[in-house]
Design a protein around this motif. Sequence first.
Motif, PDB file in Angstrom:
ATOM      1  N   GLU A   1      -6.009   6.861   1.638  1.00 53.18           N
ATOM      2  CA  GLU A   1      -4.814   7.475   2.240  1.00 53.18           C
ATOM      3  C   GLU A   1      -3.529   7.110   1.495  1.00 53.18           C
ATOM      4  O   GLU A   1      -2.515   7.781   1.643  1.00 53.18           O
ATOM      5  N   TYR A   2      -3.588   6.059   0.677  1.00 57.17           N
ATOM      6  CA  TYR A   2      -2.404   5.618  -0.052  1.00 57.17           C
ATOM      7  C   TYR A   2      -2.445   5.992  -1.535  1.00 57.17           C
ATOM      8  O   TYR A   2      -1.438   5.848  -2.234  1.00 57.17           O
ATOM      9  N   THR A   3      -3.579   6.412  -2.039  1.00 56.68           N
ATOM     10  CA  THR A   3      -3.768   6.516  -3.482  1.00 56.68           C
ATOM     11  C   THR A   3      -4.370   7.858  -3.883  1.00 56.68           C
ATOM     12  O   THR A   3      -4.891   8.612  -3.054  1.00 56.68           O
ATOM     13  N   GLU A   4      -4.315   8.115  -5.187  1.00 57.04           N
ATOM     14  CA  GLU A   4      -5.032   9.234  -5.781  1.00 57.04           C
ATOM     15  C   GLU A   4      -6.220   8.668  -6.558  1.00 57.04           C
ATOM     16  O   GLU A   4      -6.137   7.585  -7.148  1.00 57.04           O
ATOM     17  N   GLU A   5      -7.299   9.402  -6.591  1.00 56.43           N
ATOM     18  CA  GLU A   5      -8.515   8.907  -7.224  1.00 56.43           C
ATOM     19  C   GLU A   5      -8.313   8.572  -8.698  1.00 56.43           C
ATOM     20  O   GLU A   5      -8.846   7.593  -9.218  1.00 56.43           O
ATOM     21  N   ASN A   6      -7.490   9.397  -9.390  1.00 51.18           N
ATOM     22  CA  ASN A   6      -7.312   9.190 -10.835  1.00 51.18           C
ATOM     23  C   ASN A   6      -6.379   8.036 -11.180  1.00 51.18           C
ATOM     24  O   ASN A   6      -6.156   7.751 -12.347  1.00 51.18           O
ATOM     25  N   GLN A   7      -5.817   7.369 -10.176  1.00 56.58           N
ATOM     26  CA  GLN A   7      -4.973   6.202 -10.452  1.00 56.58           C
ATOM     27  C   GLN A   7      -5.801   4.972 -10.822  1.00 56.58           C
ATOM     28  O   GLN A   7      -5.324   4.089 -11.528  1.00 56.58           O
ATOM     29  N   PHE A   8      -7.044   4.901 -10.355  1.00 57.09           N
ATOM     30  CA  PHE A   8      -7.833   3.683 -10.482  1.00 57.09           C
ATOM     31  C   PHE A   8      -8.442   3.547 -11.877  1.00 57.09           C
ATOM     32  O   PHE A   8      -8.994   4.497 -12.428  1.00 57.09           O
TER      33      PHE A   8
ATOM     34  N   PHE B   1       0.834  -1.212   0.000  1.00 60.27           N
ATOM     35  CA  PHE B   1       0.000   0.000   0.000  1.00 60.27           C
ATOM     36  C   PHE B   1       0.861   1.252   0.000  1.00 60.27           C
ATOM     37  O   PHE B   1       0.518   2.253  -0.640  1.00 60.27           O
ATOM     38  N   SER B   2       1.988   1.201   0.709  1.00 59.29           N
ATOM     39  CA  SER B   2       2.860   2.386   0.788  1.00 59.29           C
ATOM     40  C   SER B   2       3.513   2.711  -0.548  1.00 59.29           C
ATOM     41  O   SER B   2       4.041   3.819  -0.723  1.00 59.29           O
TER      42      SER B   2
END
Length: 831
Positions: free
Chosen positions: A599-606, A573-574
């Motif tokens: 907390e580990y990601t940006e929304e546009n990564q998915f 996750f990190s």
Amino acid sequence: MPDVKKVIRNYRKKMGNINFSRQVEYQKAFKKYDVKNNIILYESFHGKGMTDNPFAIFKYLVNNPEYKNMKHIWVLNNYEDNGYYNYYKKFANVEFVKTHTKKYFYYLVTAKYLINSVSFPPYFLKKEEQVYVNTWHGTPLKTLGKDMEGSITQHSNLQRNFLQTDYILSPNEFTSEKIVYSHDINDIYTGKVLENGYPRIDNIFYESQVLESNFSILKGNKKLVLYAPTWRGEVGKVDDIVFQIVQSINDIVENINIDEYEFLVKVHPLVYKYIEGMDFEGITLIPNWVDTDELLHYIDILVTDYSSIFFDFLVTDKPIIFYLYDKDEYLEKRGVYLDLDNLPGSICYSAEDVSKNITESNTIVNRYKVQVERYKKQFTHYDNGSVIKDYVAHIFLAKQSVVEKDYNNKKSNIVMYAGAFLNNGVTTSAINLSKLFPYDKYNLIIIDKSRGNKTFEDNIKRLSPNVHMAYRGGGMNLTFYEWVRYNRFMNYSKVENVDFYKEVVQQEWKRLLGDINIEVGIDFSGYVPFWTFMMAFSGFPNRIIYQHNDMAAEKLKVVGGKKVHSKNLTRIFSLYKFFDFIAAVGEKTLELNRANLSEYTEENQFVYIPNVLDPDSLFMHRSEPSLEKTAIFNENMLLINDQRDHGRVNATAITAPTIKGKNFINIGRLSPEKDQEKLLQAFALLLREEGPIHQLYLVGSGELEKTLKAETISLGIEDNVIFTGQTNKAIELLDKCDCFVLSSNHEGQPMTLLEAIALNKPVIATNIEGNRSVLGDNSQYGDIVENSVDGLLNGMKKFLSGEMKSSHDFDIQKYDNYAMEEFTKMINYRD
């Protein structure tokens, strides 16, 4: 903060591992010393001798005044009684080193030119300024690389070495093709194959001062017969081989005139040490240090078997005798590329026949003239005694003096880690993707560990033949301080020094894949921190990590009282923020992970990238069924596995589907998140109401297998629940059953659910996000039921009553087209 004393203690413990300590010492030298333009390092057969192609090139250069300023380093582990060492140690510009020593590391990282007949150790990494020439060691009669019987990964270090070379030397087109394709470097190799004959064959054309001073028989009046059998068997198991060779020698010599013939024997180094002290009458045992091609200059008759020595000897136009006493056995165990019935010489199957052909050797060349000319034309047409000069001009002077072949197709390269090839949905998904992958534009390289069990190997064999497999042998080269930094992340999941991570990771990729330019890196597994780390800091233009499940739930998964994924997934996750895309295989799973891991990601990564299906393998059993009923002890059984060994059969059979009732099936790992315990309880309630007429198949294995079996006994349903274990016939068994039941507590995009609806099987699936991702909220393919014992029970009762909705219009082609369009968009987003 970590305990410094504990860190040092752990490091010292690691240094007790010889391979780890070599990696550390090599890395220290690699970082400390610069390349020196006047140094050439030669290594032949891992330091076993001064022989073969490297030796031939060395002889040319060391005696050539144009290269008088070059320093020549020979890797030689045993100097004792070595005639070449005794001769060349007097040269001021020649030095000898042993493998895995500090001097070896020093010259391995400082030599401008590296010339090897086999491979450097797993820790070797070519510097950008270095020129690596791999000469190989013979036209292959025997199979090479992935074509050989045995472990599927056995060629891993050779493949890694070839990928780092600037040049591979080849005597002919046949050898070029076999080396490149058998080591799986076609399409992706960035170096060049130089095709101009073999340097070592030059030695056959000239006398050897060293050999003549050591062996007076070479200048005698007798005809010289050389018996040179190839290696057979396995390292450490030579007793039978030694006995056979000794017996062959005695039987051949017994029937020839030793006053007319001098019988010389040159055996494999592993055999030599066993027979060097034996007393043979009428023979001369040639020591290991002697270069075979120098010796061939003096030989009148060659007796061999499957050794590539006979290709070299063709240039002499002298008789060759092939002693193939174990032909059938050898073909079965090793395999060959050429027809053993049409070799360029006399073929014998007994020692008596060999002796007879020796005495009649003057007729052999004429008798086999057609085969000899055909072999010479195909395999030795470049060899005229001066091929080294052209090679040296090409490599050292950049003159276009030899045939240069480029095997790189110039397509973009994608490297993917697929998850250890266990029997699970991730593996099935990766295999399916490999079948539909856009090879018209990309090369696909799948990388994994260099050791695996039968399951691992069987699953790799299911991949598309267009895939290039690379296997990671050895470990990451790190100094002490680098090791501490790396382990701080692996132990504490703290991303502290991105520039350092990029440096060590990109060095490791170069160690594994050489100069291959990678456009896209995919961590298709998403569960193994090392490979997530390798992708995250790779520097590849497009980095992708997959999510095949509800990852927050996976982190909390408990097996045997332990959170089995907690530490690994914390590390992973990190690292999410270092990826361009996080590919969720289900729409509902994407929403769940995006919310839970914010907390580990940006929304546009998915992105949503559904797994694909492979219709060919999915429906193959319908045209080629393998699960036929077999009567065992007067009961109908299905044979799901059989292993045959010398007439003995170890078979696994399971109870055949019942015709009295219905057959339910669950496919998946026997672990907490799949929750087959809940399914067993529901099935027990069903049997109480219906009677013991139905059956339930649990297909898979896992940590809960014993617990679940005990549960069936406790519930009194052990006769109606069939545990199949792992089987590659799961899909065929699914097709024979009546209803698929998925009892999971969390899933990503369950492949077995997709496969069931593709086979038009009614399904019962718990009401979780992953299942709804596949079936939709109002499924036309079956029932989404409450995630409980009662929910599963009601679903099975509904199926039995005929009330369940079931559609037969699942369009696999349309589904796959959509999935591949989305996948292609993701990997192409930089274009």
